[in-house]
Scaffold this active site. Structure first.
Site: not given
Length: 197
Positions: A76, A180
């Site tokens: 996520d 990320h």
């Protein structure tokens, strides 16, 4: 080692495979009965809580199937804009679908502080253990939409290591090295490779 990625986003599967395959992992999309499992998205301000909740659902859905002993991966992520108090954060997918990139640029109109970060949490379940890793990529929100590659907010996010280019203007190998998601997935790979006690 095979890792089954619980996502309907083929871009994420391809990116994860590109990052993890050189480290000895094969990433494939989890399909149960030919379908991507339908996970409930919990409402939370913390993407780590969302990732863990979705992974617990995926594990329970895999019970009694051929996948119940496989490594399952959930990821996520979100875009957190400093001047907007971290918005859209955990609601990034919904905001992207509703107001899109141009909506974010409108919210940022005239804003001098354009700093932001992409944040990702990768969670893997293996043999009853849950491992999580967080990755962060700092940068700024661009003034305009630029670039053809990538997905999501890539065309308006300029990582600080990218010499003024958005994520959507970077070749995939360059983006993966600083993304990320790349940092989160590499962190998980290191946890999976730890020698057994």
């Amino acid at each position: 080692m095979r890792i089954l990625f619980v996502t309907g986003n083929q871009n994420k599967v391809a990116e994860a495979n590109g990052i993890l395959s050189p480290l000895g992992f094969v990433v494939e999309q989890l399909l149960i009965g030919g379908e991507v499992p339908d996970l409930i998205e919990p409402q939370s301000d913390e993407i780590e809580e969302i990732a863990k909740f979705k992974l617990e659902q995926a594990v329970s859905l895999s019970m009694g199937t051929e996948f119940e002993n496989e490594a399952l991966l959930v990821e996520d992520s979100g875009l957190f804009i400093d001047s907007l108090s971290g918005f859209p954060g955990p609601f990034s997918s919904f905001v992207h679908e509703t107001i899109g990139l141009s909506g974010i640029l409108s919210l940022m109109s005239g804003e001098t502080d354009r700093t932001a970060e992409f944040r990702a949490v990768a969670a893997v379940s293996l043999q009853g253990n849950m491992l999580t890793s967080t990755g962060i990529c700092r940068g700024v929100i661009s003034e305009k939409i630029s670039g053809e590659s990538g997905f999501g907010y890539d065309p308006i996010f300029i990582p600080k290591e990218a010499n003024g280019r958005t994520c959507a203007q970077l070749p995939s190998h360059e983006k993966s090295a600083i993304s990320h998601r790349g940092f989160a997935l590499k962190g998980v790979s290191e946890l999976l490779n730890l020698p057994s006690k």
